[in-house]
Design an enzyme around this catalytic site. Structure first.
Site, mmCIF file in Angstrom:
data_model
loop_
_atom_site.group_PDB
_atom_site.id
_atom_site.type_symbol
_atom_site.label_atom_id
_atom_site.label_comp_id
_atom_site.label_asym_id
_atom_site.label_seq_id
_atom_site.Cartn_x
_atom_site.Cartn_y
_atom_site.Cartn_z
ATOM 1 C CG HIS A 106 -3.229 3.153 2.015
ATOM 2 N ND1 HIS A 106 -3.815 2.727 0.848
ATOM 3 C CD2 HIS A 106 -3.256 2.093 2.867
ATOM 4 C CE1 HIS A 106 -4.171 1.467 0.987
ATOM 5 N NE2 HIS A 106 -3.859 1.054 2.207
ATOM 6 C CB CYS A 108 -0.942 0.004 1.198
ATOM 7 S SG CYS A 108 -1.928 -1.481 1.280
ATOM 8 C CG ASN A 129 -6.664 -1.123 1.493
ATOM 9 O OD1 ASN A 129 -5.988 -0.775 0.532
ATOM 10 N ND2 ASN A 129 -6.132 -1.562 2.617
HETATM 11 O O1 UT7 Z 1 -3.616 -1.296 3.925
HETATM 12 C C1 UT7 Z 1 -3.207 -1.994 5.050
HETATM 13 C C2 UT7 Z 1 -3.998 -3.287 5.108
HETATM 14 N N1 UT7 Z 1 -4.709 -3.537 6.315
HETATM 15 C C3 UT7 Z 1 -5.605 -2.755 6.922
HETATM 16 O O2 UT7 Z 1 -5.795 -1.678 6.533
HETATM 17 C C4 UT7 Z 1 -6.354 -3.273 8.095
HETATM 18 C C5 UT7 Z 1 -6.415 -2.316 9.230
HETATM 19 N N2 UT7 Z 1 -7.306 -2.803 10.248
HETATM 20 C C6 UT7 Z 1 -8.638 -2.605 10.209
HETATM 21 O O3 UT7 Z 1 -9.111 -1.940 9.313
HETATM 22 C C7 UT7 Z 1 -9.493 -3.142 11.319
HETATM 23 O O4 UT7 Z 1 -8.664 -3.707 12.322
HETATM 24 C C8 UT7 Z 1 -10.538 -4.215 10.844
HETATM 25 C C9 UT7 Z 1 -11.620 -3.534 10.047
HETATM 26 C C10 UT7 Z 1 -9.837 -5.290 10.006
HETATM 27 C C11 UT7 Z 1 -11.206 -4.868 12.048
HETATM 28 O O5 UT7 Z 1 -11.819 -3.870 12.873
HETATM 29 P P1 UT7 Z 1 -11.579 -3.880 14.462
HETATM 30 O O6 UT7 Z 1 -12.377 -2.784 14.991
HETATM 31 O O7 UT7 Z 1 -10.080 -3.837 14.687
HETATM 32 O O8 UT7 Z 1 -12.205 -5.256 14.879
HETATM 33 P P2 UT7 Z 1 -11.528 -6.519 15.586
HETATM 34 O O9 UT7 Z 1 -10.649 -7.251 14.638
HETATM 35 O O10 UT7 Z 1 -10.937 -6.130 16.900
HETATM 36 O O11 UT7 Z 1 -12.812 -7.395 15.866
HETATM 37 C C12 UT7 Z 1 -13.871 -6.957 16.746
HETATM 38 C C13 UT7 Z 1 -15.007 -7.962 16.657
HETATM 39 C C14 UT7 Z 1 -14.536 -9.414 16.796
HETATM 40 O O12 UT7 Z 1 -15.553 -10.108 17.501
HETATM 41 P P3 UT7 Z 1 -15.403 -10.407 19.082
HETATM 42 O O13 UT7 Z 1 -14.144 -11.192 19.227
HETATM 43 O O14 UT7 Z 1 -15.337 -9.056 19.736
HETATM 44 O O15 UT7 Z 1 -16.651 -11.158 19.373
HETATM 45 C C15 UT7 Z 1 -14.479 -9.916 15.374
HETATM 46 O O16 UT7 Z 1 -14.673 -11.315 15.287
HETATM 47 O O17 UT7 Z 1 -15.619 -7.881 15.356
HETATM 48 C C16 UT7 Z 1 -15.665 -9.188 14.769
HETATM 49 N N3 UT7 Z 1 -15.538 -9.016 13.324
HETATM 50 C C17 UT7 Z 1 -16.610 -8.846 12.535
HETATM 51 N N4 UT7 Z 1 -17.934 -8.788 12.808
HETATM 52 C C18 UT7 Z 1 -18.778 -8.584 11.773
HETATM 53 C C19 UT7 Z 1 -14.419 -8.990 12.551
HETATM 54 N N5 UT7 Z 1 -14.751 -8.797 11.272
HETATM 55 C C20 UT7 Z 1 -16.100 -8.708 11.235
HETATM 56 C C21 UT7 Z 1 -17.036 -8.500 10.198
HETATM 57 N N6 UT7 Z 1 -18.343 -8.440 10.517
HETATM 58 N N7 UT7 Z 1 -16.645 -8.342 8.912
#
Ligand code: UT7
Length: 322
Positions: free
Chosen positions: A247, A112, A277
């Site tokens: 980005h 990225c 993204n």
């Molecule tokens: O360009 C660089 C490439 N990478 C990125 O840009 C990624 C950067 N990171 C992010 O954008 C965020 O970390 C994510 C969008 C990937 C995830 O958001 P978050 O607020 O960090 O969520 P999390 O991973 O801490 O998950 C929170 C909860 C979890 O459930 P529990 O354990 O609290 O019950 C996940 O299982 O949300 C759940 N979860 C979802 N729920 C519904 C994770 N993905 C999803 C989903 N839909 N798609």
């Protein structure tokens, strides 16, 4: 330092729109969750066009808007980590299709951050004065390496390409600071060594994997520090900067960076809601949109900072005047 001038900017997106509702029929998620946690409503997905196809469309537009002859292009650089082939490079495929017969062409892999790295590399070639017209294109077709059964990652990405025609300008501003820190927080496309001596079992294709939380924290911390370094280097304050083009990884990452810099979110260009993204393409797509919608106009002297961050890990910023 001799700067670079953007002579033309262009972007190209596959026409198929994939919205969050459609994804929620494939994995356990909702439109509401995706919008709230990422800012993404929809993204474009290729139905067969590969990375070079998107780049060729960008290249053609750059030729058309700048009026430059293909023979006058000295270098074609494509930032991507989803090339069509290992070889030929995407840049060579673009060169051939454009008829840029006097150019040399190569790809650059910095995920990225690829477009920001690409602008930095182009500026060095322009400094030599041996090369005058350089195409820098950022493009990725992430849909081909996305794990469409992983709700933690498949909601984030989209396909696209954007690029610029760059030339040197002694009166243009230029500052940069690039970084990498080798780490497997984001991985994808691992190629196993398979030959007659190891056995010929190829195994499953290696999809894109990431630790979302860790990437999120890394991005906010390092992009903020990176922008501050550019300001320090140039003796400017954040108020001197007209636009920051980050980005587009997650709307909340951009909001957090704005908050940490104690500046308005208005300064940041955000289009993640439409495209998700798009990796190396996100910054040049934004730049191209800004020229098209009149936010940027050549010769106005507006100061912009481009900031990229992602797999590698890699990150970096460049300051340009428009
Ligand atoms: O360009 C660089 C490439 N990478 C990125 O840009 C990624 C950067 N990171 C992010 O954008 C965020 O970390 C994510 C969008 C990937 C995830 O958001 P978050 O607020 O960090 O969520 P999390 O991973 O801490 O998950 C929170 C909860 C979890 O459930 P529990 O354990 O609290 O019950 C996940 O299982 O949300 C759940 N979860 C979802 N729920 C519904 C994770 N993905 C999803 C989903 N839909 N798609």
């Amino acid at each position: 330092m001799t700067g670079v001038r953007i002579r033309a900017a262009a972007h190209y997106l596959p026409s198929t729109v994939l919205d969050n509702h459609q994804i929620s029929t494939w994995v356990d998620t909702t439109d509401e969750w995706i919008v709230k946690r990422t800012g993404v409503s929809e993204r474009r997905i290729s139905e067969g066009e590969n990375t070079s196809d998107l780049c060729i469309q960008v290249g053609k537009q750059l030729l058309e808007t700048s009026g430059i002859n293909p023979e006058d292009i000295d270098m074609v650089l494509v930032a991507t980590f989803t090339p069509d082939y290992g070889t030929p490079s995407v840049a060579c495929l673009v060169q051939a299709e454009l008829g840029a017969t006097n150019a040399f062409a190569f790809d650059l892999s910095a995920a990225c951050s690829g477009f920001v790295y690409g602008v930095s590399v182009a500026q060095k070639y322009l400094l030599t004065k041996q090369y005058k017209n350089i195409l820098v294109i950022g493009a990725d077709v992430l849909s081909k390496i996305t794990d469409w059964s992983d709700r933690g990652s498949c909601i984030l990405f989209g396909d696209g390409a954007g690029g610029v025609l760059l030339g040197a300008d002694e009166n243009a501003l230029f500052a940069e600071k690039l970084y990498s820190r080798g780490d497997k927080v984001i991985t994808g496309g691992f190629t196993k060594v398979v030959n007659p001596l190891t056995g010929m079992e190829r195994g499953e294709y290696d999809f894109l994997k990431l630790d979302g939380r860790e990437v999120f924290e890394f991005a906010v911390k390092e992009a903020t520090a990176n922008i501050n370094e550019i300001l320090e280097q140039t003796g400017m304050s954040i108020d001197d900067i007209d636009h920051i083009i980050p980005h587009q990884a997650n709307g909340r990452i951009i909001e957090a960076i704005a908050k940490k810099l104690k500046t308005s979110l208005e300064k940041f260009y955000v289009n993640i809601q439409k495209y998700g993204n798009t990796s190396a393409a996100s910054i040049p797509i934004a730049l191209s949109e800004m020229f098209k919608n009149g936010t940027l106009k050549q010769g106005t002297g507006k100061k912009v900072i481009l900031v990229g961050f992602g797999g590698g890990l890699t990150w970096g910023s460049v300051l340009l005047s428009i």
